[in-house]
Design a protein around this motif. Structure first.
Motif, PDB file in Angstrom:
ATOM      1  N   MET A  71      47.197  -8.181 -40.919  1.00 51.08           N
ATOM      2  CA  MET A  71      48.696  -7.964 -40.541  1.00 51.08           C
ATOM      3  C   MET A  71      49.327  -6.681 -40.983  1.00 51.08           C
ATOM      4  N   ASP A  72      49.897  -5.663 -40.448  1.00 46.76           N
ATOM      5  CA  ASP A  72      50.471  -4.482 -41.035  1.00 46.76           C
ATOM      6  C   ASP A  72      51.629  -5.057 -41.736  1.00 46.76           C
ATOM      7  N   ASP A 107      55.094 -13.694 -47.734  1.00 49.02           N
ATOM      8  CA  ASP A 107      55.656 -13.594 -46.159  1.00 49.02           C
ATOM      9  C   ASP A 107      55.403 -14.797 -45.320  1.00 49.02           C
ATOM     10  N   LEU A 108      54.603 -15.938 -46.053  1.00 48.72           N
ATOM     11  CA  LEU A 108      54.050 -16.850 -45.278  1.00 48.72           C
ATOM     12  C   LEU A 108      54.887 -18.088 -45.833  1.00 48.72           C
ATOM     13  N   ALA A 133      57.550 -18.115 -48.579  1.00 50.81           N
ATOM     14  CA  ALA A 133      58.506 -17.478 -47.718  1.00 50.81           C
ATOM     15  C   ALA A 133      59.791 -18.423 -47.361  1.00 50.81           C
ATOM     16  N   GLN A 134      60.955 -17.974 -47.399  1.00 52.62           N
ATOM     17  CA  GLN A 134      62.131 -18.784 -47.310  1.00 52.62           C
ATOM     18  C   GLN A 134      62.860 -18.087 -45.993  1.00 52.62           C
ATOM     19  N   GLY A 135      63.855 -19.062 -45.243  1.00 51.95           N
ATOM     20  CA  GLY A 135      64.429 -18.723 -44.331  1.00 51.95           C
ATOM     21  C   GLY A 135      63.955 -18.609 -43.037  1.00 51.95           C
ATOM     22  N   TYR A 136      62.554 -18.763 -43.033  1.00 53.28           N
ATOM     23  CA  TYR A 136      61.975 -18.794 -41.659  1.00 53.28           C
ATOM     24  C   TYR A 136      60.548 -19.582 -41.776  1.00 53.28           C
ATOM     25  N   SER A 137      59.649 -20.068 -41.166  1.00 49.21           N
ATOM     26  CA  SER A 137      58.425 -20.868 -41.212  1.00 49.21           C
ATOM     27  C   SER A 137      57.312 -20.125 -40.438  1.00 49.21           C
ATOM     28  N   ASP A 185      50.155 -21.654 -41.558  1.00 45.52           N
ATOM     29  CA  ASP A 185      50.185 -22.533 -42.729  1.00 45.52           C
ATOM     30  C   ASP A 185      49.217 -23.410 -42.290  1.00 45.52           C
ATOM     31  N   ARG A 186      48.966 -24.075 -41.014  1.00 45.86           N
ATOM     32  CA  ARG A 186      48.032 -25.058 -40.826  1.00 45.86           C
ATOM     33  C   ARG A 186      46.631 -24.699 -40.768  1.00 45.86           C
ATOM     34  N   LEU A 187      46.411 -23.245 -40.533  1.00 43.24           N
ATOM     35  CA  LEU A 187      45.182 -22.814 -40.715  1.00 43.24           C
ATOM     36  C   LEU A 187      44.625 -22.518 -42.153  1.00 43.24           C
ATOM     37  N   SER A 188      45.773 -22.433 -42.989  1.00 45.56           N
ATOM     38  CA  SER A 188      45.496 -22.283 -44.518  1.00 45.56           C
ATOM     39  C   SER A 188      44.923 -23.650 -45.132  1.00 45.56           C
TER      40      SER A 188
END
Length: 156
Positions: free
Chosen positions: A21-22, A28-29, A34-38, A43-46
């Motif tokens: 990802m550029d 950012d994950l 990361a906060q404020g979004y999901s 995450d599941r791949l991780s």
């Protein structure tokens, strides 16, 4: 195959998914803070696979970082210094080996989805570099005159 042992796909062979990802930073994950979004799908791949937490990009620029990821070479060594513009005749030289070519030799099926940005001429495109499938853009979609253009006073 010149004496090379032919490999057959194995049910135990793991899937390999590389995501480039550029402009993405470590935090950012959701899985890395990361906060404020999901980011539940990444995450599941991780959580279900192997997560590598220390990686340094060979460049901060799109084409050069992709060239490094695909070849394992420093981009400057193979003549990729920045972002390749459309139809310039520039791309990763066909003699360089891509990771897609290496994994195909041991039985993997390969695909690339999204921005390629490693040369837009036929000989530089993914299907000539060991990928079986390709769905995406050959360069960044913001490159004028081929991509998105915002004129002064317009709202994107």
């Amino acid at each position: 195959m010149g004496g090379a042992k032919a490999h057959k796909p194995s049910a135990k062979r793991p899937n390999i998914i590389l995501i480039n990802m550029d402009d993405m930073g470590y935090g950012d994950l959701t899985v890395t803070g990361a906060q404020g979004y999901s980011t539940p799908n990444i995450d599941r791949l991780s959580f279900e696979g192997v997560r590598f937490t220390q990686f340094y990009s060979p460049s901060s620029v799109s084409s050069a970082s992709r060239a490094g990821l695909m070849t394992g070479c420093y981009p400057n060594r193979i003549g990729i210094y920045g972002a390749i513009k459309p139809e310039t005749g520039i791309g990763v030289h066909p003699d360089e080996t891509f990771i897609s070519q290496i994994v195909k030799e041991v039985g993997y099926t390969t695909a690339v989805v999204g921005k390629w940005h490693l040369g837009s001429e036929f000989e530089y495109l993914p299907l000539q570099r060991g990928f079986d499938e390709y769905f995406g853009l050959p360069y960044s979609n913001d490159m004028w005159p081929y991509g998105y253009l915002v004129r002064p006073g317009e709202v994107p």
